[in-house]
Design an enzyme around this catalytic site. Structure first.
Site, PDB file in Angstrom:
ATOM      1  N   GLU A  24       0.832  -1.198   0.000  1.00  0.00           N
ATOM      2  CA  GLU A  24       0.000   0.000   0.000  1.00  0.00           C
ATOM      3  C   GLU A  24       0.875   1.259   0.000  1.00  0.00           C
ATOM      4  O   GLU A  24       2.073   1.205   0.290  1.00  0.00           O
ATOM      5  CB  GLU A  24      -0.923   0.021   1.214  1.00  0.00           C
ATOM      6  CG  GLU A  24      -0.176   0.090   2.537  1.00  0.00           C
ATOM      7  CD  GLU A  24      -1.055   0.542   3.681  1.00  0.00           C
ATOM      8  OE1 GLU A  24      -1.663   1.622   3.552  1.00  0.00           O
ATOM      9  OE2 GLU A  24      -1.109  -0.168   4.700  1.00  0.00           O
ATOM     10  N   VAL A 104      -5.530   0.355   2.777  1.00  0.00           N
ATOM     11  CA  VAL A 104      -5.601  -1.104   2.674  1.00  0.00           C
ATOM     12  C   VAL A 104      -6.758  -1.503   1.765  1.00  0.00           C
ATOM     13  O   VAL A 104      -6.619  -2.361   0.883  1.00  0.00           O
ATOM     14  CB  VAL A 104      -5.757  -1.737   4.066  1.00  0.00           C
ATOM     15  CG1 VAL A 104      -6.122  -3.219   3.948  1.00  0.00           C
ATOM     16  CG2 VAL A 104      -4.473  -1.580   4.867  1.00  0.00           C
ATOM     17  N   ALA A 139     -13.355   0.773   5.952  1.00  0.00           N
ATOM     18  CA  ALA A 139     -13.764   0.141   4.687  1.00  0.00           C
ATOM     19  C   ALA A 139     -12.915  -1.078   4.372  1.00  0.00           C
ATOM     20  O   ALA A 139     -13.259  -1.851   3.463  1.00  0.00           O
ATOM     21  CB  ALA A 139     -13.663   1.152   3.553  1.00  0.00           C
ATOM     22  N   LYS A 157      -4.568  -1.903  15.357  1.00  0.00           N
ATOM     23  CA  LYS A 157      -4.036  -1.080  16.445  1.00  0.00           C
ATOM     24  C   LYS A 157      -4.914  -1.205  17.686  1.00  0.00           C
ATOM     25  O   LYS A 157      -6.133  -1.336  17.603  1.00  0.00           O
ATOM     26  CB  LYS A 157      -3.940   0.382  16.000  1.00  0.00           C
ATOM     27  CG  LYS A 157      -2.896   0.621  14.921  1.00  0.00           C
ATOM     28  CD  LYS A 157      -2.792   2.099  14.587  1.00  0.00           C
ATOM     29  CE  LYS A 157      -1.690   2.353  13.555  1.00  0.00           C
ATOM     30  NZ  LYS A 157      -2.006   1.806  12.232  1.00  0.00           N
TER      31      LYS A 157
END
Length: 304
Positions: A24, A104, A139, A157
């Site tokens: 990414e 992502v 999303a 996280k």
């Protein structure tokens, strides 16, 4: 027709059935400080090349979704102020000729369109705390329910709602396997306190699961939860102390809704003296290495 532009290197590797790993671009453009971010982007690609894997860093540049960036493209995602682009933003960027670093979700979508099956990131997005009132959910989750990409991630996280995220993944029928562990990792920490139903012992087992899902006609992706190595995780006591302080600071500042997580992450970097950032880099490197192993195992399977 909306279609990504593959670099010659990526296109050749895919046509030949050689291993390719998607990367990414938001971790570079929005997740790391300059010029450290440019160094990290080059390092992630180098880790893959040294293992015989073609890197496919993904971004939208001047309205064109690009799968595999040249040196100037990597420089642009590190130095320019790009939009943070999720799946919903892709047609807007394309229509207006704008540039964006892919999250992502957007990276997974574009990788799937290009035929890339393995993707390395740092941490997956998930359900935010308080989402029962704000409906704040990444999303990443619904996108992985629709795109058959294997994502290597160090969990999510610890500022997110981990049990709610795992529940949503189950509801969306997105399988999660621990890489050498039955414990779901919490990004900076190896353990979150939440157990997984399944674990794998190596890349060959991941590739076998990918093939079995294809044989079943499943459209969902696969999450490989890969904990940061023990010697590189953040000290749990310091992590808990900084996180508690960050939540109190957000409350004192009156931060609400979608602004909470960006506030917390910025606060944590400062309050940890940069320690959280170093762990972030270590776990990302580790995920790239594991993704390389999986890409090799996938490419080694006989044609379906």
């Amino acid at each position: 027709m909306f279609s990504p532009l593959l670099s010659p290197e990526v296109a050749e590797a895919l046509n030949a059935g050689r291993p390719v790993v998607a990367l990414e671009s938001t971790i570079i453009s929005h997740g790391l400080p300059r010029p450290r971010n440019h160094e990290a982007a080059l390092e992630f690609e180098t880790i893959l090349r040294e293992r015989g894997v073609v890197p496919a860093t993904i971004a939208v540049l001047d309205g064109i979704p690009r799968i595999g960036l040249d040196a100037d493209g990597v420089r642009r995602i590190a130095e320019e102020d790009l939009a943070k682009a999720s799946v919903r933003d892709l047609p807007i960027l394309a229509a207006l000729g704008r540039s964006g670093a892919t999250t992502v979700a957007a990276t997974a979508r574009l990788a799937a369109l290009a035929g890339i099956r393995v993707f390395a990131t740092g941490g997956l997005g998930g359900v935010h705390r308080g989402a029962n009132a704000t409906f704040d959910e990444s999303a990443d989750l619904p996108t992985l329910a629709e795109n058959a990409v294997t994502v290597v991630s160090a969990g999510v996280k610890s500022v997110l709602d981990i049990p709610a995220t795992l529940e949503r993944l189950e509801t969306l029928s997105i399988p999660v396997v621990g890489y050498g562990t039955r414990e779901f990792p919490a990004f900076w920490l190896r353990e979150s306190g939440y157990q997984l139903d399944w674990a794998v012992e190596g890349a060959a087992e991941v590739a076998a699961i990918m093939r079995a899902r294809d044989d079943l006609g499943a459209r969902q992706g696969l999450i490989v939860a890969n904990p940061v190595p023990l010697g590189q995780q953040w000290d749990p006591a310091e992590h808990d102390r900084v996180l508690s302080t960050a939540w109190k600071a957000a409350e004192t500042a009156g931060v609400r809704g979608k602004a909470v997580t960006p506030f917390l992450l910025g606060y944590i970097v400062d309050a940890s003296g940069g320690r959280s950032l170093e762990v972030n880099l270590d776990l990302a490197r580790n995920n790239v290495r594991v993704a390389a192993e999986i890409a090799h195992a996938w490419s080694a399977l006989p044609p379906a």
